[in-house]
Write a protein that holds these residues in place. Structure first.
Motif, PDB file in Angstrom:
ATOM      1  N   THR A  12      -5.585 -10.746 -26.537  1.00 36.54           N
ATOM      2  CA  THR A  12      -6.621 -10.389 -25.555  1.00 36.54           C
ATOM      3  C   THR A  12      -8.040 -10.548 -26.100  1.00 36.54           C
ATOM      4  O   THR A  12      -8.997 -10.590 -25.332  1.00 36.54           O
ATOM      5  CB  THR A  12      -6.418  -8.952 -25.023  1.00 36.54           C
ATOM      6  N   LEU A  14      -8.353 -12.787 -29.160  1.00 35.08           N
ATOM      7  CA  LEU A  14      -8.273 -14.113 -29.791  1.00 35.08           C
ATOM      8  C   LEU A  14      -8.326 -15.238 -28.750  1.00 35.08           C
ATOM      9  O   LEU A  14      -9.019 -16.245 -28.946  1.00 35.08           O
ATOM     10  CB  LEU A  14      -6.977 -14.224 -30.609  1.00 35.08           C
ATOM     11  N   THR A  86     -10.287  -7.414 -34.722  1.00 33.74           N
ATOM     12  CA  THR A  86     -11.566  -7.863 -34.158  1.00 33.74           C
ATOM     13  C   THR A  86     -12.725  -7.080 -34.764  1.00 33.74           C
ATOM     14  O   THR A  86     -13.789  -7.628 -35.037  1.00 33.74           O
ATOM     15  CB  THR A  86     -11.559  -7.691 -32.623  1.00 33.74           C
ATOM     16  N   MET A 159     -12.656  -1.218 -16.830  1.00 35.20           N
ATOM     17  CA  MET A 159     -12.780  -2.591 -17.324  1.00 35.20           C
ATOM     18  C   MET A 159     -14.153  -2.826 -17.940  1.00 35.20           C
ATOM     19  O   MET A 159     -14.872  -3.741 -17.560  1.00 35.20           O
ATOM     20  CB  MET A 159     -12.571  -3.592 -16.177  1.00 35.20           C
TER      21      MET A 159
HETATM   22  C1  LIG Z   1     -10.627  -8.107 -19.911  1.00 31.97           C
HETATM   23  C2  LIG Z   1     -10.689  -7.437 -21.271  1.00 31.97           C
HETATM   24  C3  LIG Z   1     -11.040  -6.111 -21.349  1.00 31.97           C
HETATM   25  C4  LIG Z   1     -11.099  -5.480 -22.596  1.00 31.97           C
HETATM   26  N1  LIG Z   1     -11.458  -4.166 -22.632  1.00 31.97           N
HETATM   27  C5  LIG Z   1     -11.521  -3.538 -23.820  1.00 31.97           C
HETATM   28  C6  LIG Z   1     -11.909  -2.173 -23.897  1.00 31.97           C
HETATM   29  O1  LIG Z   1     -12.167  -1.518 -22.878  1.00 31.97           O
HETATM   30  N2  LIG Z   1     -11.977  -1.592 -25.120  1.00 31.97           N
HETATM   31  C7  LIG Z   1     -11.677  -2.275 -26.269  1.00 31.97           C
HETATM   32  O2  LIG Z   1     -11.742  -1.699 -27.354  1.00 31.97           O
HETATM   33  N3  LIG Z   1     -11.309  -3.571 -26.229  1.00 31.97           N
HETATM   34  C8  LIG Z   1     -11.226  -4.219 -25.049  1.00 31.97           C
HETATM   35  N4  LIG Z   1     -10.866  -5.536 -24.999  1.00 31.97           N
HETATM   36  C9  LIG Z   1     -10.584  -6.229 -26.239  1.00 31.97           C
HETATM   37  C10 LIG Z   1      -9.090  -6.256 -26.651  1.00 31.97           C
HETATM   38  O3  LIG Z   1      -8.240  -6.049 -25.559  1.00 31.97           O
HETATM   39  C11 LIG Z   1      -8.787  -5.198 -27.716  1.00 31.97           C
HETATM   40  O4  LIG Z   1      -9.637  -5.325 -28.824  1.00 31.97           O
HETATM   41  C12 LIG Z   1      -7.312  -5.284 -28.185  1.00 31.97           C
HETATM   42  O5  LIG Z   1      -6.987  -4.131 -28.922  1.00 31.97           O
HETATM   43  C13 LIG Z   1      -7.053  -6.522 -29.026  1.00 31.97           C
HETATM   44  O6  LIG Z   1      -5.693  -6.509 -29.399  1.00 31.97           O
HETATM   45  P1  LIG Z   1      -4.787  -7.825 -29.346  1.00 31.97           P
HETATM   46  O7  LIG Z   1      -3.439  -7.426 -29.817  1.00 31.97           O
HETATM   47  O8  LIG Z   1      -4.858  -8.482 -28.033  1.00 31.97           O
HETATM   48  O9  LIG Z   1      -5.541  -8.699 -30.445  1.00 31.97           O
HETATM   49  P2  LIG Z   1      -5.582 -10.310 -30.618  1.00 31.97           P
HETATM   50  O10 LIG Z   1      -6.458 -10.897 -29.581  1.00 31.97           O
HETATM   51  O11 LIG Z   1      -4.209 -10.862 -30.758  1.00 31.97           O
HETATM   52  O12 LIG Z   1      -6.296 -10.383 -32.041  1.00 31.97           O
HETATM   53  C14 LIG Z   1      -7.627  -9.916 -32.195  1.00 31.97           C
HETATM   54  C15 LIG Z   1      -8.101 -10.240 -33.606  1.00 31.97           C
HETATM   55  O13 LIG Z   1      -7.365  -9.490 -34.565  1.00 31.97           O
HETATM   56  C16 LIG Z   1      -6.614 -10.357 -35.407  1.00 31.97           C
HETATM   57  N5  LIG Z   1      -5.306  -9.717 -35.555  1.00 31.97           N
HETATM   58  C17 LIG Z   1      -4.464  -9.346 -34.564  1.00 31.97           C
HETATM   59  N6  LIG Z   1      -3.404  -8.699 -35.078  1.00 31.97           N
HETATM   60  C18 LIG Z   1      -3.597  -8.674 -36.430  1.00 31.97           C
HETATM   61  C19 LIG Z   1      -2.849  -8.138 -37.515  1.00 31.97           C
HETATM   62  N7  LIG Z   1      -1.693  -7.496 -37.348  1.00 31.97           N
HETATM   63  N8  LIG Z   1      -3.341  -8.290 -38.774  1.00 31.97           N
HETATM   64  C20 LIG Z   1      -4.533  -8.932 -38.976  1.00 31.97           C
HETATM   65  N9  LIG Z   1      -5.286  -9.429 -37.981  1.00 31.97           N
HETATM   66  C21 LIG Z   1      -4.818  -9.305 -36.720  1.00 31.97           C
HETATM   67  C22 LIG Z   1      -6.562 -11.720 -34.713  1.00 31.97           C
HETATM   68  O14 LIG Z   1      -6.433 -12.804 -35.613  1.00 31.97           O
HETATM   69  C23 LIG Z   1      -7.906 -11.707 -33.996  1.00 31.97           C
HETATM   70  O15 LIG Z   1      -8.929 -12.058 -34.891  1.00 31.97           O
HETATM   71  C24 LIG Z   1     -10.788  -6.196 -23.766  1.00 31.97           C
HETATM   72  C25 LIG Z   1     -10.404  -7.551 -23.678  1.00 31.97           C
HETATM   73  C26 LIG Z   1     -10.352  -8.171 -22.443  1.00 31.97           C
HETATM   74  C27 LIG Z   1      -9.940  -9.606 -22.363  1.00 31.97           C
END
Ligand SMILES: Cc1cc2nc3c(=O)[nH]c(=O)nc-3n(C[C@H](O)[C@H](O)[C@H](O)COP(=O)(O)OP(=O)(O)OC[C@H]3O[C@@H](n4cnc5c(N)ncnc54)[C@H](O)[C@@H]3O)c2cc1C
Length: 249
Positions: A12, A14, A86, A159
């Protein structure tokens, strides 16, 4: 994990970065099917645990934070490990981890190490994780504070990325912690405010006002497209005071 490959958890963050052309990874390592990363054992939360699960099973303030992350779709995919990966100053999971002095577990073929949050977060979207390390879990302390509250301000009710987000915890003996996001390059603790209010068993309105002012003084926000430095400073103090009042009820 090989250095140079990017871990992909829920995607979400990346995939947004990739779709906007900000990054163009040659290799990604998909983690979603790695069962071990989804394990949640007592106070150790695997990095692959989603916000959806944390909403239901997390300690109060972390669960409150989880409920504000994106939408149900985002919470079903997004993970606590991805939030840490992130390391956005606005990451909603961070104020809780900071307020309870959580440790971040990093693993590589060289072994496992745990870092306190102060060592882990090194700058805006920067961490101490080495390229060949995965974030494998988060360790919470055994004795979490009984009273803990999270709140976030944004430009909408849902959101929304935080303009300011705060966690306040308080123990029966008065010990108080304040974790803040979106008010500095990394999540921070308001340590002078904590010290001041922790020594007061039954805070008066004057104490609460002093606490609010101190929190506003301790943060170091910037003006950007989401808000102004002045508003963030003000909002941090107001939110922290409100959360403290809830903890005192
Ligand atoms: C529409 C939308 C709304 C959002 N709203 C919010 C919000 O309200 N609050 C908020 O905090 N965030 C929000 N986000 C951001 C995101 O959803 C969060 O930060 C979420 O926790 C990211 O997790 P992920 O598993 O999707 O990470 P990914 O996208 O898979 O990875 C994110 C980063 O972390 C790295 N990574 C992932 N897993 C690991 C691991 N195990 N070890 C090392 N590195 C790793 C990846 O390489 C990348 O750099 C939003 C995003 C979107 C698209």
């Amino acid at each position: 994990m090989s250095a140079g490959a990017l871990p992909l958890a829920g995607g979400t963050d990346l995939m947004v970065e990739t779709n906007f052309g900000h990054i163009r990874p040659d290799h990604v390592v998909a983690l979603r099917r790695v069962a071990e990363l989804k394990e949640w054992d007592g106070n150790r939360i695997g990095s692959g645990v989603t916000w959806r699960r944390i909403e239901d099973q997390g300690p109060r303030a972390l669960s409150q934070a989880a409920r504000t992350v994106g939408s149900p779709q985002i919470r079903n995919a997004g993970t606590i490990g991805g939030n840490l990966g992130t390391a956005s100053p606005a990451g909603d999971g961070h104020p809780f981890l900071v307020a309870v002095d959580a440790e971040i577990e990093l693993s590589s073929t060289g072994g496992v190490r745990t870092l306190g949050w102060r060592e882990f977060f090194t700058g805006v979207k920067k961490t101490a994780r080495a390229d060949d390390e995965l974030i494998t879990g988060v360790h919470l302390p055994e004795d979490l504070p009984e009273r803990q509250e999270f709140a976030k301000i944004g430009v909408r009710n849902a959101m929304v990325i935080a303009t300011v987000c705060v966690v306040v915890t308080r123990r029966p003996d008065g010990r108080t912690t304040v974790g803040l996001g979106s008010v500095a390059p990394t999540p921070i603790r308001a340590s002078r405010s904590e010290e001041m209010i922790s020594s007061v068993t039954r805070p008066s309105q004057t104490d609460l006002a002093e606490f609010q002012c101190l929190v506003s003084e301790e943060v170091s926000p910037i003006t950007d497209h989401r808000s102004t430095e002045a508003y963030r400073r003000h909002a941090a103090g107001v939110l922290a005071r409100r959360l403290l009042e809830r903890c005192l009820r």
